[in-house]
Design a protein around this motif. Sequence first.
Motif, mmCIF file in Angstrom:
data_model
loop_
_atom_site.group_PDB
_atom_site.id
_atom_site.type_symbol
_atom_site.label_atom_id
_atom_site.label_comp_id
_atom_site.label_asym_id
_atom_site.label_seq_id
_atom_site.Cartn_x
_atom_site.Cartn_y
_atom_site.Cartn_z
ATOM 1 N N SER A 47 91.433 -24.909 33.568
ATOM 2 C CA SER A 47 91.088 -26.313 33.367
ATOM 3 C C SER A 47 90.869 -26.547 31.880
ATOM 4 N N LYS A 48 91.328 -27.711 31.390
ATOM 5 C CA LYS A 48 91.171 -28.040 29.971
ATOM 6 C C LYS A 48 90.745 -29.490 29.846
ATOM 7 N N GLY A 49 90.062 -29.797 28.745
ATOM 8 C CA GLY A 49 89.655 -31.173 28.495
ATOM 9 C C GLY A 49 88.652 -31.242 27.365
ATOM 10 N N TRP A 50 88.293 -32.477 26.967
ATOM 11 C CA TRP A 50 87.375 -32.691 25.853
ATOM 12 C C TRP A 50 85.926 -32.602 26.298
ATOM 13 N N VAL A 51 85.072 -32.125 25.406
ATOM 14 C CA VAL A 51 83.626 -32.074 25.643
ATOM 15 C C VAL A 51 82.902 -32.460 24.360
ATOM 16 N N CYS A 52 81.608 -32.673 24.481
ATOM 17 C CA CYS A 52 80.772 -33.039 23.335
ATOM 18 C C CYS A 52 80.706 -31.883 22.338
ATOM 19 N N PHE A 53 80.774 -32.205 21.055
ATOM 20 C CA PHE A 53 80.727 -31.193 19.995
ATOM 21 C C PHE A 53 79.414 -30.411 20.043
ATOM 22 N N GLU A 54 78.316 -31.111 20.297
ATOM 23 C CA GLU A 54 76.998 -30.472 20.285
ATOM 24 C C GLU A 54 76.693 -29.680 21.554
ATOM 25 N N ASP A 55 77.378 -29.971 22.667
ATOM 26 C CA ASP A 55 77.084 -29.322 23.945
ATOM 27 C C ASP A 55 78.348 -29.301 24.792
ATOM 28 N N GLN A 67 81.254 -40.058 16.971
ATOM 29 C CA GLN A 67 81.353 -40.611 15.616
ATOM 30 C C GLN A 67 80.254 -40.051 14.714
ATOM 31 N N LYS A 68 80.651 -39.541 13.565
ATOM 32 C CA LYS A 68 79.717 -39.017 12.569
ATOM 33 C C LYS A 68 80.149 -39.538 11.190
ATOM 34 N N GLY A 69 79.775 -40.756 10.870
ATOM 35 C CA GLY A 69 80.186 -41.346 9.599
ATOM 36 C C GLY A 69 81.689 -41.527 9.556
ATOM 37 N N ALA A 70 82.327 -40.929 8.546
ATOM 38 C CA ALA A 70 83.779 -41.034 8.396
ATOM 39 C C ALA A 70 84.516 -40.003 9.253
ATOM 40 N N TYR A 71 83.785 -39.276 10.090
ATOM 41 C CA TYR A 71 84.385 -38.234 10.908
ATOM 42 C C TYR A 71 84.173 -38.510 12.395
ATOM 43 N N ILE A 72 85.091 -37.991 13.192
ATOM 44 C CA ILE A 72 84.950 -37.960 14.644
ATOM 45 C C ILE A 72 85.011 -36.494 15.045
ATOM 46 N N VAL A 73 84.003 -36.029 15.760
ATOM 47 C CA VAL A 73 83.951 -34.620 16.141
ATOM 48 C C VAL A 73 83.794 -34.489 17.655
ATOM 49 N N PHE A 74 84.518 -33.565 18.208
ATOM 50 C CA PHE A 74 84.435 -33.247 19.631
ATOM 51 C C PHE A 74 85.007 -31.847 19.799
ATOM 52 N N SER A 75 85.126 -31.374 21.011
ATOM 53 C CA SER A 75 85.631 -30.020 21.237
ATOM 54 C C SER A 75 86.616 -30.011 22.394
ATOM 55 N N LEU A 76 87.522 -29.071 22.326
ATOM 56 C CA LEU A 76 88.436 -28.800 23.430
ATOM 57 C C LEU A 76 87.878 -27.597 24.188
ATOM 58 N N ARG A 77 87.605 -27.799 25.486
ATOM 59 C CA ARG A 77 87.121 -26.682 26.304
ATOM 60 C C ARG A 77 88.243 -26.235 27.230
ATOM 61 N N LEU A 78 88.418 -24.928 27.304
ATOM 62 C CA LEU A 78 89.434 -24.328 28.165
ATOM 63 C C LEU A 78 88.785 -23.238 29.002
ATOM 64 N N ASP A 79 88.747 -23.426 30.303
ATOM 65 C CA ASP A 79 88.218 -22.418 31.218
ATOM 66 C C ASP A 79 89.385 -21.743 31.924
ATOM 67 N N THR A 80 89.408 -20.410 31.906
ATOM 68 C CA THR A 80 90.500 -19.658 32.516
ATOM 69 C C THR A 80 89.943 -18.611 33.462
ATOM 70 N N ARG A 81 90.421 -18.638 34.683
ATOM 71 C CA ARG A 81 90.008 -17.642 35.675
ATOM 72 C C ARG A 81 90.950 -16.446 35.567
ATOM 73 N N ARG A 82 90.402 -15.301 35.217
ATOM 74 C CA ARG A 82 91.218 -14.098 35.023
ATOM 75 C C ARG A 82 90.917 -13.087 36.128
ATOM 76 N N ILE A 83 91.921 -12.777 36.922
ATOM 77 C CA ILE A 83 91.792 -11.778 37.986
ATOM 78 C C ILE A 83 92.642 -10.576 37.592
ATOM 79 N N PRO A 84 92.037 -9.406 37.386
ATOM 80 C CA PRO A 84 92.804 -8.230 36.967
ATOM 81 C C PRO A 84 93.953 -7.934 37.926
ATOM 82 N N ALA A 85 95.092 -7.555 37.357
ATOM 83 C CA ALA A 85 96.277 -7.267 38.175
ATOM 84 C C ALA A 85 96.008 -6.147 39.176
#
Length: 206
Positions: A47-55, A67-85
């Motif tokens: 699953s992927k999508g945007w999340v808050c920069f601080e949390d 919004q942070k003044g002249a900047y916009i900050v956020f984060s891309l979160r990527l959750d990956t389920r890994r099952i060993p072969a």
Amino acid sequence: MGFANTTCSFTRFRIVDPVPADLWTSIEDKLKQFAFMDIDELPEMQSKGWVCFEDMLDTRWRTAPPQKGAYIVFSLRLDTRRIPAAVVKKHLTLALKEEKARISEQGKTFIARERKKEIKEQVMLRLRARFLPVPAEFNVLWATDRNEIWFASTQNAMIDLFMELFLQTFGLRLEQITPYTLALTLLDEKRQEQVDRIEATQFALS
């Protein structure tokens, strides 16, 4: 690793398309539209999508606005389920043995291809319920005064994923800033032609 850490590797982009004037008032709404969706209780592998920069657990931007003044900050979160072969192989082998024992009671010895596919899907569903996805967070910094984006990753796969999701969210295409593209923006047309004629230096004999 992110921009709040002591050190951080990142990739720079410039926005290729003109930015609509009304985009700035709808940034948070667009981020929420493509916000991250948790898959801890779902069978999806990723699953992927945007999340808050601080949390990174905040997908509604209640902790702080992007919004942070002249900047916009956020984060891309990527959750990956890994099952060993090896785990998949073990449980698939067990399931096929059980199926062979079941059909042998009916006088059969051959498991059809479609049935094998069905058994594998059932095994994967059971394993997904037992393995939690691993979360990863990649910070994004958007300098609105010069339409430049900084993305806290240098992995090609993550860069492609980020550019695709950014385009899907904001309708804006990104161009990666490399030494070559940066040089072209700083030089006149004559110098640009000289840059194109530069040959790569060989630092070792073949």
